[in-house]
Every structure is written in C-alpha cells, then in structure tokens.
Design an enzyme around this catalytic site. Sequence first.
Site, short mmCIF file in Angstrom:
data_model
loop_
_atom_site.label_atom_id
_atom_site.label_comp_id
_atom_site.label_asym_id
_atom_site.label_seq_id
_atom_site.Cartn_x
_atom_site.Cartn_y
_atom_site.Cartn_z
N SER A 1 -2.75 -7.77 3.26
CA SER A 1 -3.24 -7.59 4.55
C SER A 1 -3.24 -8.92 5.40
O SER A 1 -2.76 -9.04 6.48
CB SER A 1 -4.09 -6.55 4.98
OG SER A 1 -3.85 -5.29 4.17
N ARG B 1 -2.31 -6.57 -7.98
CA ARG B 1 -1.17 -7.25 -7.83
C ARG B 1 -1.13 -8.46 -8.78
O ARG B 1 -0.04 -8.64 -9.37
CB ARG B 1 -1.05 -8.03 -6.39
CG ARG B 1 -0.69 -7.06 -5.38
CD ARG B 1 -1.37 -7.60 -3.97
NE ARG B 1 -2.69 -7.78 -3.89
CZ ARG B 1 -3.56 -8.13 -2.80
NH1 ARG B 1 -2.71 -8.12 -1.94
NH2 ARG B 1 -4.53 -8.35 -3.06
N LYS C 1 -18.22 -5.27 8.60
CA LYS C 1 -17.28 -6.23 8.36
C LYS C 1 -16.51 -6.39 9.56
O LYS C 1 -15.77 -5.25 10.15
CB LYS C 1 -16.46 -5.67 7.11
CG LYS C 1 -15.44 -6.53 6.62
CD LYS C 1 -14.81 -6.00 5.33
CE LYS C 1 -13.39 -6.67 5.07
NZ LYS C 1 -12.80 -5.83 4.27
N HIS D 1 0.77 -1.10 -0.05
CA HIS D 1 -0.01 0.01 0.13
C HIS D 1 0.90 1.28 -0.08
O HIS D 1 0.56 2.14 -0.78
CB HIS D 1 -0.93 0.14 1.21
CG HIS D 1 -1.83 -1.23 1.15
ND1 HIS D 1 -2.28 -1.94 2.54
CD2 HIS D 1 -2.86 -1.43 0.46
CE1 HIS D 1 -3.21 -2.59 2.29
NE2 HIS D 1 -3.49 -2.55 0.97
O1 PNS Z 1 -9.17 -3.02 0.89
P1 PNS Z 1 -10.49 -3.28 0.06
O2 PNS Z 1 -11.13 -4.24 1.23
O3 PNS Z 1 -10.31 -4.07 -0.98
O4 PNS Z 1 -11.20 -2.22 -0.27
C1 PNS Z 1 -12.47 -2.12 -0.70
C2 PNS Z 1 -13.33 -0.80 -0.95
C3 PNS Z 1 -13.27 -0.14 0.83
C4 PNS Z 1 -12.32 0.19 -1.61
C5 PNS Z 1 -14.60 -1.20 -1.16
O5 PNS Z 1 -15.25 -2.01 -0.45
C6 PNS Z 1 -15.52 0.09 -0.99
O6 PNS Z 1 -15.24 1.10 -1.75
N1 PNS Z 1 -16.44 0.13 -0.22
C7 PNS Z 1 -17.50 1.14 -0.13
C8 PNS Z 1 -19.03 0.82 -0.61
C9 PNS Z 1 -19.04 0.92 -1.88
O7 PNS Z 1 -19.01 1.81 -2.80
N2 PNS Z 1 -19.40 -0.26 -2.50
C10 PNS Z 1 -19.68 -0.43 -3.84
C11 PNS Z 1 -18.68 -0.81 -4.65
S1 PNS Z 1 -18.66 -0.84 -6.25
#
Ligand code: PNS
Length: 160
Positions: free
Chosen positions: A131, A93, A41, A17
């Site tokens: 992570s 990745r 979550k 990151h």
């Molecule tokens: O590090 P991650 O868990 O892969 O990040 C995912 C994240 C936080 C970027 C994604 O889950 C997110 O933006 N969630 C917010 C809710 C949202 O907008 N959901 C629809 C996405 S298409």
Amino acid sequence: MVKAIYPGSFDPLTNGHLDIIKRSIEIFDDFTVSVLNNPSKKNLFTLSERVKMIKNTIKLEGLEDRVNVDSFEGLLVHYASRKAAKVIVRGLRAMTDFEYEFQFALMNKNLDKKLETIFLTTSEPYSFISSSLVVEVYRLGGNVADKVPQPVFECMQKTI
Ligand code: PNS
C-alpha cells in the site's frame, strides 16, 4: 465450518490483498476482511474510505455473497473471539515480512491458544506491491492503475 478473518490497515487495498481474498474464499467457509481502526496511526485514507473502497471492489468482483467487510478496534484476538473466528489470514510477500508476521502470530497465539494464523504466500505478480509503495509511486507521478483495484484507483485520484 471454518471462519476466518483477514485483518489489516488496507491503506489502501491493493491487487495483492485482492489476490489473498480471492484465494482465501476457496479455503474458508466464512471470510471477513476487517480494517483496523487505529486513531493513533496516521492513515492516508479514513476508516470509512478504506471500508468503502473494499466494499466497492468486492461488489465489482461479484464476491459480495462470499466476502464480509468489517472494521475493528483494539486487540485482534478479542475481535476474533467476538466473531467466533478460528483463523487469522495474513499474506506473506518476502522474507522481510516474515520476522514481523512471525512475532505477530506468536503474540496472538500467546494471547489466544485457540486462534490459528495461516499465511498465504503472495502470487508472484504482486510480490513487490505494498500500500505505501503504491501511494508513493502515485504521488510521484508513476502509473499504479494496474496495481490497485479500479475503485481504489478512483478514490486515490480524488484524495491524493
Ligand atoms: O496491514 P497491517 O498494518 O500490516 O495490519 C496489521 C494489523 C492490523 C493486522 C495489526 O496491527 C493488528 O491486528 N492490530 C490490532 C491490535 C493488536 O491486536 N495488536 C497486537 C498484535 S500481536
């Protein structure tokens, strides 16, 4: 003036990151790392711990003038619109990331036509770091000190 957001769970922040952050600030004029607050979550670290670890890392790297750290709830597109950000940054990745990220980017595009998702491919040394894997290896006694920033490692030592 291009404003970008780098959203994620960051549970916790890894060197992968951090690499994306360092490369992004060379591209975007205004850059915010934003941690998702998703109470449904089950994260290992609390929202405030995750934000604090990122802030401490950014400070240690001397990047506090170039990187904002924030958190958000709800839809990413709504948050991006409130922040007047034009770009979402995500790291890629491997091919395994691609399918999920592709769907995610298309959904966000469908919800907000003005928002672009830009992917940065991981730098090679970080291609295997995530992570969840870092946490698993640490829990089982493996060495992860070279896989996460020092403030994260210290927090892991206290928490896990
Ligand atoms: O590090 P991650 O868990 O892969 O990040 C995912 C994240 C936080 C970027 C994604 O889950 C997110 O933006 N969630 C917010 C809710 C949202 O907008 N959901 C629809 C996405 S298409």
